[in-house]
Motif scaffolding. Structure first.
Motif, PDB file in Angstrom:
ATOM      1  N   LEU A   7      43.820  -8.994 -49.368  1.00  0.00           N
ATOM      2  CA  LEU A   7      45.226  -8.562 -49.344  1.00  0.00           C
ATOM      3  C   LEU A   7      46.158  -9.751 -49.182  1.00  0.00           C
ATOM      4  O   LEU A   7      47.210  -9.814 -49.827  1.00  0.00           O
ATOM      5  N   PHE A   8      45.790 -10.689 -48.313  1.00  0.00           N
ATOM      6  CA  PHE A   8      46.624 -11.885 -48.138  1.00  0.00           C
ATOM      7  C   PHE A   8      46.712 -12.652 -49.449  1.00  0.00           C
ATOM      8  O   PHE A   8      47.787 -13.092 -49.852  1.00  0.00           O
ATOM      9  N   TRP A   9      45.572 -12.804 -50.134  1.00  0.00           N
ATOM     10  CA  TRP A   9      45.585 -13.488 -51.427  1.00  0.00           C
ATOM     11  C   TRP A   9      46.468 -12.741 -52.423  1.00  0.00           C
ATOM     12  O   TRP A   9      47.274 -13.348 -53.123  1.00  0.00           O
ATOM     13  N   LEU A  10      46.323 -11.417 -52.486  1.00  0.00           N
ATOM     14  CA  LEU A  10      47.071 -10.621 -53.460  1.00  0.00           C
ATOM     15  C   LEU A  10      48.577 -10.795 -53.291  1.00  0.00           C
ATOM     16  O   LEU A  10      49.298 -10.991 -54.259  1.00  0.00           O
ATOM     17  N   PHE A  11      49.056 -10.738 -52.053  1.00  0.00           N
ATOM     18  CA  PHE A  11      50.502 -10.733 -51.823  1.00  0.00           C
ATOM     19  C   PHE A  11      51.122 -12.107 -51.564  1.00  0.00           C
ATOM     20  O   PHE A  11      52.339 -12.246 -51.676  1.00  0.00           O
ATOM     21  N   PHE A  12      50.333 -13.124 -51.228  1.00  0.00           N
ATOM     22  CA  PHE A  12      50.954 -14.383 -50.808  1.00  0.00           C
ATOM     23  C   PHE A  12      50.449 -15.639 -51.507  1.00  0.00           C
ATOM     24  O   PHE A  12      51.048 -16.698 -51.360  1.00  0.00           O
ATOM     25  N   ARG A  13      49.387 -15.576 -52.255  1.00  0.00           N
ATOM     26  CA  ARG A  13      48.850 -16.771 -52.924  1.00  0.00           C
ATOM     27  C   ARG A  13      49.218 -16.762 -54.409  1.00  0.00           C
ATOM     28  O   ARG A  13      49.489 -15.716 -54.982  1.00  0.00           O
ATOM     29  N   PHE A  14      49.186 -17.953 -55.009  1.00  0.00           N
ATOM     30  CA  PHE A  14      49.579 -18.102 -56.411  1.00  0.00           C
ATOM     31  C   PHE A  14      48.404 -18.395 -57.338  1.00  0.00           C
ATOM     32  O   PHE A  14      48.588 -18.502 -58.533  1.00  0.00           O
ATOM     33  N   ARG A  20      46.646  -5.431 -64.647  1.00  0.00           N
ATOM     34  CA  ARG A  20      47.865  -4.625 -64.771  1.00  0.00           C
ATOM     35  C   ARG A  20      47.964  -3.605 -63.659  1.00  0.00           C
ATOM     36  O   ARG A  20      49.028  -3.424 -63.061  1.00  0.00           O
ATOM     37  N   ALA A  21      46.862  -2.917 -63.378  1.00  0.00           N
ATOM     38  CA  ALA A  21      46.875  -1.864 -62.348  1.00  0.00           C
ATOM     39  C   ALA A  21      47.182  -2.446 -60.974  1.00  0.00           C
ATOM     40  O   ALA A  21      48.004  -1.884 -60.228  1.00  0.00           O
ATOM     41  N   ALA A  22      46.541  -3.554 -60.621  1.00  0.00           N
ATOM     42  CA  ALA A  22      46.781  -4.173 -59.309  1.00  0.00           C
ATOM     43  C   ALA A  22      48.227  -4.643 -59.208  1.00  0.00           C
ATOM     44  O   ALA A  22      48.870  -4.477 -58.168  1.00  0.00           O
ATOM     45  N   TYR A  23      48.752  -5.218 -60.276  1.00  0.00           N
ATOM     46  CA  TYR A  23      50.138  -5.678 -60.293  1.00  0.00           C
ATOM     47  C   TYR A  23      51.105  -4.512 -60.103  1.00  0.00           C
ATOM     48  O   TYR A  23      52.019  -4.572 -59.275  1.00  0.00           O
ATOM     49  N   PHE A  24      50.892  -3.446 -60.854  1.00  0.00           N
ATOM     50  CA  PHE A  24      51.764  -2.278 -60.763  1.00  0.00           C
ATOM     51  C   PHE A  24      51.707  -1.645 -59.378  1.00  0.00           C
ATOM     52  O   PHE A  24      52.738  -1.370 -58.763  1.00  0.00           O
ATOM     53  N   LEU A  25      50.500  -1.416 -58.875  1.00  0.00           N
ATOM     54  CA  LEU A  25      50.354  -0.756 -57.577  1.00  0.00           C
ATOM     55  C   LEU A  25      50.904  -1.597 -56.433  1.00  0.00           C
ATOM     56  O   LEU A  25      51.566  -1.072 -55.528  1.00  0.00           O
ATOM     57  N   ALA A  26      50.656  -2.898 -56.459  1.00  0.00           N
ATOM     58  CA  ALA A  26      51.189  -3.773 -55.413  1.00  0.00           C
ATOM     59  C   ALA A  26      52.716  -3.823 -55.484  1.00  0.00           C
ATOM     60  O   ALA A  26      53.393  -3.775 -54.447  1.00  0.00           O
ATOM     61  N   GLY A  27      53.264  -3.896 -56.692  1.00  0.00           N
ATOM     62  CA  GLY A  27      54.722  -3.887 -56.862  1.00  0.00           C
ATOM     63  C   GLY A  27      55.340  -2.591 -56.374  1.00  0.00           C
ATOM     64  O   GLY A  27      56.398  -2.593 -55.724  1.00  0.00           O
ATOM     65  N   MET A  28      54.691  -1.467 -56.660  1.00  0.00           N
ATOM     66  CA  MET A  28      55.192  -0.178 -56.188  1.00  0.00           C
ATOM     67  C   MET A  28      55.119  -0.060 -54.667  1.00  0.00           C
ATOM     68  O   MET A  28      56.020   0.478 -54.034  1.00  0.00           O
ATOM     69  N   LEU A  29      54.053  -0.580 -54.073  1.00  0.00           N
ATOM     70  CA  LEU A  29      53.931  -0.570 -52.615  1.00  0.00           C
ATOM     71  C   LEU A  29      55.086  -1.331 -51.975  1.00  0.00           C
ATOM     72  O   LEU A  29      55.707  -0.839 -51.028  1.00  0.00           O
ATOM     73  N   LEU A  30      55.394  -2.498 -52.502  1.00  0.00           N
ATOM     74  CA  LEU A  30      56.514  -3.280 -51.968  1.00  0.00           C
ATOM     75  C   LEU A  30      57.832  -2.525 -52.116  1.00  0.00           C
ATOM     76  O   LEU A  30      58.652  -2.494 -51.193  1.00  0.00           O
ATOM     77  N   ALA A  31      58.042  -1.899 -53.255  1.00  0.00           N
ATOM     78  CA  ALA A  31      59.274  -1.143 -53.491  1.00  0.00           C
ATOM     79  C   ALA A  31      59.375   0.066 -52.564  1.00  0.00           C
ATOM     80  O   ALA A  31      60.456   0.376 -52.044  1.00  0.00           O
ATOM     81  N   ILE A  32      58.265   0.756 -52.332  1.00  0.00           N
ATOM     82  CA  ILE A  32      58.274   1.937 -51.458  1.00  0.00           C
ATOM     83  C   ILE A  32      58.573   1.540 -50.020  1.00  0.00           C
ATOM     84  O   ILE A  32      59.354   2.224 -49.331  1.00  0.00           O
ATOM     85  N   VAL A  33      57.996   0.450 -49.554  1.00  0.00           N
ATOM     86  CA  VAL A  33      58.269  -0.007 -48.185  1.00  0.00           C
ATOM     87  C   VAL A  33      59.744  -0.359 -48.038  1.00  0.00           C
ATOM     88  O   VAL A  33      60.390   0.023 -47.055  1.00  0.00           O
ATOM     89  N   GLN A  34      60.304  -1.050 -49.014  1.00  0.00           N
ATOM     90  CA  GLN A  34      61.732  -1.382 -48.965  1.00  0.00           C
ATOM     91  C   GLN A  34      62.589  -0.121 -48.981  1.00  0.00           C
ATOM     92  O   GLN A  34      63.553  -0.005 -48.214  1.00  0.00           O
ATOM     93  N   LEU A  72      52.728 -12.191 -57.135  1.00  0.00           N
ATOM     94  CA  LEU A  72      52.123 -11.203 -58.028  1.00  0.00           C
ATOM     95  C   LEU A  72      52.444 -11.516 -59.487  1.00  0.00           C
ATOM     96  O   LEU A  72      51.578 -11.435 -60.364  1.00  0.00           O
ATOM     97  N   GLY A  73      53.695 -11.867 -59.759  1.00  0.00           N
ATOM     98  CA  GLY A  73      54.105 -12.190 -61.124  1.00  0.00           C
ATOM     99  C   GLY A  73      53.367 -13.398 -61.679  1.00  0.00           C
ATOM    100  O   GLY A  73      52.931 -13.397 -62.836  1.00  0.00           O
ATOM    101  N   VAL A  74      53.213 -14.418 -60.850  1.00  0.00           N
ATOM    102  CA  VAL A  74      52.493 -15.621 -61.283  1.00  0.00           C
ATOM    103  C   VAL A  74      51.046 -15.273 -61.630  1.00  0.00           C
ATOM    104  O   VAL A  74      50.529 -15.660 -62.686  1.00  0.00           O
ATOM    105  N   LYS A  75      50.396 -14.520 -60.762  1.00  0.00           N
ATOM    106  CA  LYS A  75      48.997 -14.158 -61.027  1.00  0.00           C
ATOM    107  C   LYS A  75      48.876 -13.249 -62.245  1.00  0.00           C
ATOM    108  O   LYS A  75      47.914 -13.343 -63.004  1.00  0.00           O
ATOM    109  N   ARG A  76      49.838 -12.373 -62.437  1.00  0.00           N
ATOM    110  CA  ARG A  76      49.804 -11.504 -63.629  1.00  0.00           C
ATOM    111  C   ARG A  76      49.999 -12.327 -64.893  1.00  0.00           C
ATOM    112  O   ARG A  76      49.334 -12.115 -65.906  1.00  0.00           O
ATOM    113  N   LEU A  77      50.922 -13.291 -64.850  1.00  0.00           N
ATOM    114  CA  LEU A  77      51.112 -14.187 -65.990  1.00  0.00           C
ATOM    115  C   LEU A  77      49.851 -15.002 -66.250  1.00  0.00           C
ATOM    116  O   LEU A  77      49.490 -15.231 -67.407  1.00  0.00           O
ATOM    117  N   HIS A  78      49.194 -15.428 -65.191  1.00  0.00           N
ATOM    118  CA  HIS A  78      47.928 -16.147 -65.367  1.00  0.00           C
ATOM    119  C   HIS A  78      46.902 -15.270 -66.081  1.00  0.00           C
ATOM    120  O   HIS A  78      46.114 -15.771 -66.879  1.00  0.00           O
TER     121      HIS A  78
END
Length: 123
Positions: A7-14, A20-34, A72-78
């Motif tokens: 989880l730390f790698w997913l949200f904080f490392r580059f 696609r699924a991990a990117y979408f779900l992680a992005g939605m989690l961040l949006a829901i918390v906000q 997340l965006g950097v890793k998705r672009l990778h």
């Protein structure tokens, strides 16, 4: 890798790639918390101590979310074999929505690429 490290790698490392699924779900989690914190803030009386606490929590999460969204965006672009610097487009208001949708739709590179051997793991 233990779940906490993953989880730390997913949200904080580059480094590495995310699907696609991990990117979408992680992005939605961040949006829901906000959205939840903003909702809680709107329920309390204006100027109250409780309102100040919810506002501080909201802004703290927004700051962490900015870093997380870029990571997340950097890793998705990778994953689609593109340089991570393109993640700067996530800060342009109208383009950011389009960029998010494009990153959710475009499939990743099958097999290894220059950014990692497989998706959803560090390089």
């Amino acid at each position: 890798m233990p779940d906490r490290d993953q989880l730390f790698w997913l949200f904080f490392r580059f480094s590495g790639r995310v699907s696609r699924a991990a990117y979408f779900l992680a992005g939605m989690l961040l949006a829901i918390v906000q959205a939840f914190l903003l909702y809680r803030f709107t329920l309390v009386p204006q100027g109250s101590t409780e309102g100040q606490l919810w506002a501080m929590a909201f802004w703290a999460v927004v700051l962490v979310s900015i870093w997380s969204n870029v990571a997340l965006g950097v890793k998705r672009l990778h994953d689609i074999d593109r340089p991570g610097i393109i993640a700067a487009s996530l800060f342009i208001p109208v383009i950011s929505i389009i960029a998010f949708l494009v990153l959710c739709i475009f499939p990743g590179t099958p097999g290894p690429n220059r950014y990692g051997a497989a998706t959803n793991q560090p390089k």
